[in-house]
Design a protein around this motif. Structure first.
Motif, PDB file in Angstrom:
ATOM      1  N   ARG A 161     -37.280 -19.088  31.661  1.00  0.00           N
ATOM      2  CA  ARG A 161     -38.678 -19.738  32.103  1.00  0.00           C
ATOM      3  C   ARG A 161     -38.984 -19.424  33.701  1.00  0.00           C
ATOM      4  N   GLY A 162     -38.352 -18.181  33.944  1.00  0.00           N
ATOM      5  CA  GLY A 162     -38.720 -17.774  35.521  1.00  0.00           C
ATOM      6  C   GLY A 162     -37.675 -18.311  36.478  1.00  0.00           C
ATOM      7  N   ALA A 163     -36.907 -19.194  36.009  1.00  0.00           N
ATOM      8  CA  ALA A 163     -35.864 -19.835  36.934  1.00  0.00           C
ATOM      9  C   ALA A 163     -34.424 -19.594  36.924  1.00  0.00           C
ATOM     10  N   ALA A 164     -33.604 -19.026  37.906  1.00  0.00           N
ATOM     11  CA  ALA A 164     -32.303 -18.905  37.847  1.00  0.00           C
ATOM     12  C   ALA A 164     -31.382 -20.048  37.288  1.00  0.00           C
ATOM     13  N   CYS A 165     -30.651 -19.774  36.389  1.00  0.00           N
ATOM     14  CA  CYS A 165     -29.853 -20.578  35.596  1.00  0.00           C
ATOM     15  C   CYS A 165     -28.451 -20.544  35.529  1.00  0.00           C
ATOM     16  N   VAL A 166     -27.710 -21.503  35.368  1.00  0.00           N
ATOM     17  CA  VAL A 166     -26.409 -21.035  34.692  1.00  0.00           C
ATOM     18  C   VAL A 166     -25.883 -21.438  33.461  1.00  0.00           C
ATOM     19  N   ALA A 167     -25.090 -20.321  32.581  1.00  0.00           N
ATOM     20  CA  ALA A 167     -24.936 -21.008  31.348  1.00  0.00           C
ATOM     21  C   ALA A 167     -23.357 -21.372  31.369  1.00  0.00           C
ATOM     22  N   CYS A 168     -23.045 -22.238  30.765  1.00  0.00           N
ATOM     23  CA  CYS A 168     -21.659 -22.792  30.870  1.00  0.00           C
ATOM     24  C   CYS A 168     -20.857 -21.914  30.118  1.00  0.00           C
ATOM     25  N   PRO A 169     -19.534 -21.458  30.681  1.00  0.00           N
ATOM     26  CA  PRO A 169     -18.712 -20.684  29.883  1.00  0.00           C
ATOM     27  C   PRO A 169     -18.052 -21.298  28.751  1.00  0.00           C
ATOM     28  N   TRP A 170     -18.125 -22.570  28.493  1.00  0.00           N
ATOM     29  CA  TRP A 170     -17.532 -23.166  27.259  1.00  0.00           C
ATOM     30  C   TRP A 170     -18.168 -23.124  25.857  1.00  0.00           C
ATOM     31  N   HIS A 171     -19.622 -23.582  26.044  1.00  0.00           N
ATOM     32  CA  HIS A 171     -20.327 -23.704  24.805  1.00  0.00           C
ATOM     33  C   HIS A 171     -21.997 -23.377  25.191  1.00  0.00           C
ATOM     34  N   GLY A 172     -22.011 -22.710  26.435  1.00  0.00           N
ATOM     35  CA  GLY A 172     -23.440 -22.275  26.595  1.00  0.00           C
ATOM     36  C   GLY A 172     -24.462 -23.206  27.071  1.00  0.00           C
ATOM     37  N   SER A 173     -24.070 -24.336  27.458  1.00  0.00           N
ATOM     38  CA  SER A 173     -25.299 -25.146  27.890  1.00  0.00           C
ATOM     39  C   SER A 173     -25.666 -24.548  29.060  1.00  0.00           C
ATOM     40  N   THR A 174     -27.223 -24.623  29.274  1.00  0.00           N
ATOM     41  CA  THR A 174     -27.831 -23.845  30.468  1.00  0.00           C
ATOM     42  C   THR A 174     -28.571 -24.837  31.365  1.00  0.00           C
ATOM     43  N   PHE A 175     -28.284 -24.576  32.627  1.00  0.00           N
ATOM     44  CA  PHE A 175     -29.127 -25.570  33.495  1.00  0.00           C
ATOM     45  C   PHE A 175     -29.646 -24.788  34.659  1.00  0.00           C
ATOM     46  N   VAL A 176     -30.734 -25.156  35.145  1.00  0.00           N
ATOM     47  CA  VAL A 176     -31.468 -24.670  36.038  1.00  0.00           C
ATOM     48  C   VAL A 176     -30.910 -24.916  37.241  1.00  0.00           C
ATOM     49  N   ILE A 177     -30.417 -24.002  37.959  1.00  0.00           N
ATOM     50  CA  ILE A 177     -29.540 -24.164  39.229  1.00  0.00           C
ATOM     51  C   ILE A 177     -30.360 -24.845  40.394  1.00  0.00           C
ATOM     52  N   ALA A 178     -31.470 -24.579  40.620  1.00  0.00           N
ATOM     53  CA  ALA A 178     -32.279 -25.545  41.576  1.00  0.00           C
ATOM     54  C   ALA A 178     -32.368 -26.992  41.357  1.00  0.00           C
ATOM     55  N   ASP A 179     -32.314 -27.616  40.174  1.00  0.00           N
ATOM     56  CA  ASP A 179     -32.352 -29.046  39.919  1.00  0.00           C
ATOM     57  C   ASP A 179     -31.379 -29.570  38.824  1.00  0.00           C
ATOM     58  N   GLY A 180     -30.769 -28.745  38.258  1.00  0.00           N
ATOM     59  CA  GLY A 180     -29.898 -29.328  36.993  1.00  0.00           C
ATOM     60  C   GLY A 180     -30.509 -29.525  35.842  1.00  0.00           C
ATOM     61  N   THR A 181     -31.828 -29.178  35.671  1.00  0.00           N
ATOM     62  CA  THR A 181     -32.608 -29.564  34.300  1.00  0.00           C
ATOM     63  C   THR A 181     -31.965 -28.750  33.228  1.00  0.00           C
ATOM     64  N   VAL A 182     -31.735 -29.426  31.986  1.00  0.00           N
ATOM     65  CA  VAL A 182     -31.275 -28.771  31.215  1.00  0.00           C
ATOM     66  C   VAL A 182     -32.215 -27.808  30.369  1.00  0.00           C
ATOM     67  N   VAL A 183     -31.912 -26.579  30.263  1.00  0.00           N
ATOM     68  CA  VAL A 183     -32.754 -25.703  29.534  1.00  0.00           C
ATOM     69  C   VAL A 183     -32.260 -25.370  27.931  1.00  0.00           C
ATOM     70  N   HIS A 184     -31.029 -25.335  27.930  1.00  0.00           N
ATOM     71  CA  HIS A 184     -30.479 -25.268  26.498  1.00  0.00           C
ATOM     72  C   HIS A 184     -29.255 -26.301  26.386  1.00  0.00           C
ATOM     73  N   GLY A 185     -28.938 -26.696  24.921  1.00  0.00           N
ATOM     74  CA  GLY A 185     -27.659 -27.507  24.801  1.00  0.00           C
ATOM     75  C   GLY A 185     -26.628 -27.051  24.570  1.00  0.00           C
ATOM     76  N   PRO A 186     -25.474 -27.212  24.239  1.00  0.00           N
ATOM     77  CA  PRO A 186     -25.551 -28.874  23.376  1.00  0.00           C
ATOM     78  C   PRO A 186     -25.494 -29.630  24.681  1.00  0.00           C
ATOM     79  N   ALA A 187     -25.333 -29.613  25.894  1.00  0.00           N
ATOM     80  CA  ALA A 187     -25.702 -30.668  26.990  1.00  0.00           C
ATOM     81  C   ALA A 187     -27.208 -31.288  26.850  1.00  0.00           C
ATOM     82  N   THR A 188     -27.030 -32.551  26.989  1.00  0.00           N
ATOM     83  CA  THR A 188     -28.456 -33.181  27.086  1.00  0.00           C
ATOM     84  C   THR A 188     -28.652 -33.999  28.295  1.00  0.00           C
ATOM     85  N   ALA A 189     -27.682 -34.211  29.137  1.00  0.00           N
ATOM     86  CA  ALA A 189     -27.519 -34.895  30.573  1.00  0.00           C
ATOM     87  C   ALA A 189     -27.860 -33.916  31.619  1.00  0.00           C
TER      88      ALA A 189
END
Ligand code: FES
Length: 306
Positions: free
Chosen positions: A257-285
């Motif tokens: 969605r146009g933002a730099a994100c980090v995808a977790c190496p364990w199960h792929g949860s993806t967070f916007v690096i700028a503010d930690g918003t969850v883009v993809h689960g399994p994380a919900t927090a």
């Protein structure tokens, strides 16, 4: 060496101890490697059936900010408990049957969300989750049998099946509680940054010490941090993934969605690096994030984002 779920030839004393402490049974299930062939094959099937995407995110509960499964299981458990209570009174047969049928209808969404979450857990958690699921499937079968018996005019047999179903569902709920509350499935594993860092701004490092567009790990007191620099912009997240504590600094940097994100190496949860918003689960927090600023001397300072 493989272990059975229950001790086969323990002295009576040992059995009594297990009966007195259901948590001991749950702990044995955590280590029951005999369950692994089923765990692995079911987990592989669920992962294949639920590729990453909006549908799987919805099953995890990403749009709601918490896992959907605990909320959805209330319907079958609540309906079945109410049906068994109503069976204690005369003239409630129809109401009991409606409640049992409603509970059975509620099993499908509860199972779908539970399986999605279960497929992204550690093995010890998955063993307990498997037994939890078997109990709930058995309970649903018993309640289905209860409905059939009632429809066939065998009300007494139907009530007995309902009581057995509720007992099995309660055992399953206990294992579900062990999974969530003892093994931490579904709870946030991100560090409690507001409790672990002092108030105000903290010095981190010099801007020039950070590589450009590459995530690195830095330490701030007890806190492990993911630090990412883009030119003079610096973003900082807590490094422990909120899903199960995976090391985010080892994850892939992706653009979503146009933002730099980090995808977790364990199960792929993806967070916007700028503010930690969850883009993809399994994380919900949301991943805890930090405000940053660069001083005139080129030092990076940070503080937890409120
Ligand atoms: S630990 Fe599971 S996605 Fe990060």
């Amino acid at each position: 060496m493989r272990q059975s779920l229950l001790p086969s030839r323990r002295a009576g004393k040992g059995r009594k101890a297990l009966l007195a402490r259901p948590s001991a049974v749950a702990e044995r299930i955590e280590r029951a490697h005999s369950l692994d062939p089923v765990v692995h094959s079911l987990s592989d099937s669920v992962v294949r059936a639920l590729p990453a995407g909006p549908r799987t995110d919805a099953l995890h509960g990403v749009p709601f900010g918490q896992p959907a499964h605990p909320t959805l299981v209330r319907l079958p458990l609540g309906c079945w408990t109410s049906a068994v209570l109503l069976d204690l009174f005369r003239g409630t047969e129809r109401a009991s049957a409606v409640l049992i049928a409603t509970g059975i209808a509620g099993i499908a969404p509860a199972a779908a969300t539970g399986l999605a979450d279960w497929s992204a857990l550690h093995e010890d958690q998955q063993r307990v989750g498997l037994v939890h699921a078997i109990c709930q499937a058995g309970a649903a079968t018993l309640f289905l049998g209860s409905l059939a018996a009632r429809a066939g005019g065998r009300a007494g047999y139907g009530r007995a099946l309902s009581v057995s179903g509720l007992a099995l569902a309660s055992a399953g709920a206990y294992f579900g509680g062990h999974l969530a509350l003892r093994l931490g499935a579904g709870t946030s594993h991100a560090e409690q940054v507001s409790h672990l860092s002092g108030l105000g701004w903290h010095d981190l490092c010099g801007l020039g010490e950070l590589p450009d567009r590459r995530a690195v790990r830095r330490q701030l007191g007890y806190l492990s941090l993911l630090v990412y620099r883009q030119g003079s912009e610096v973003s900082v997240l807590s490094d422990r993934c909120s899903h199960l504590g995976g090391p985010l600094h080892q994850g892939r940097i992706v653009v979503e969605r146009g933002a730099a994100c980090v995808a977790c190496p364990w199960h792929g949860s993806t967070f916007v690096i700028a503010d930690g918003t969850v883009v993809h689960g399994p994380a919900t927090a949301r991943q805890p994030s930090f405000e940053t600023r660069v001083t005139a001397g080129g030092r990076i300072e940070l503080r937890p984002r409120p």
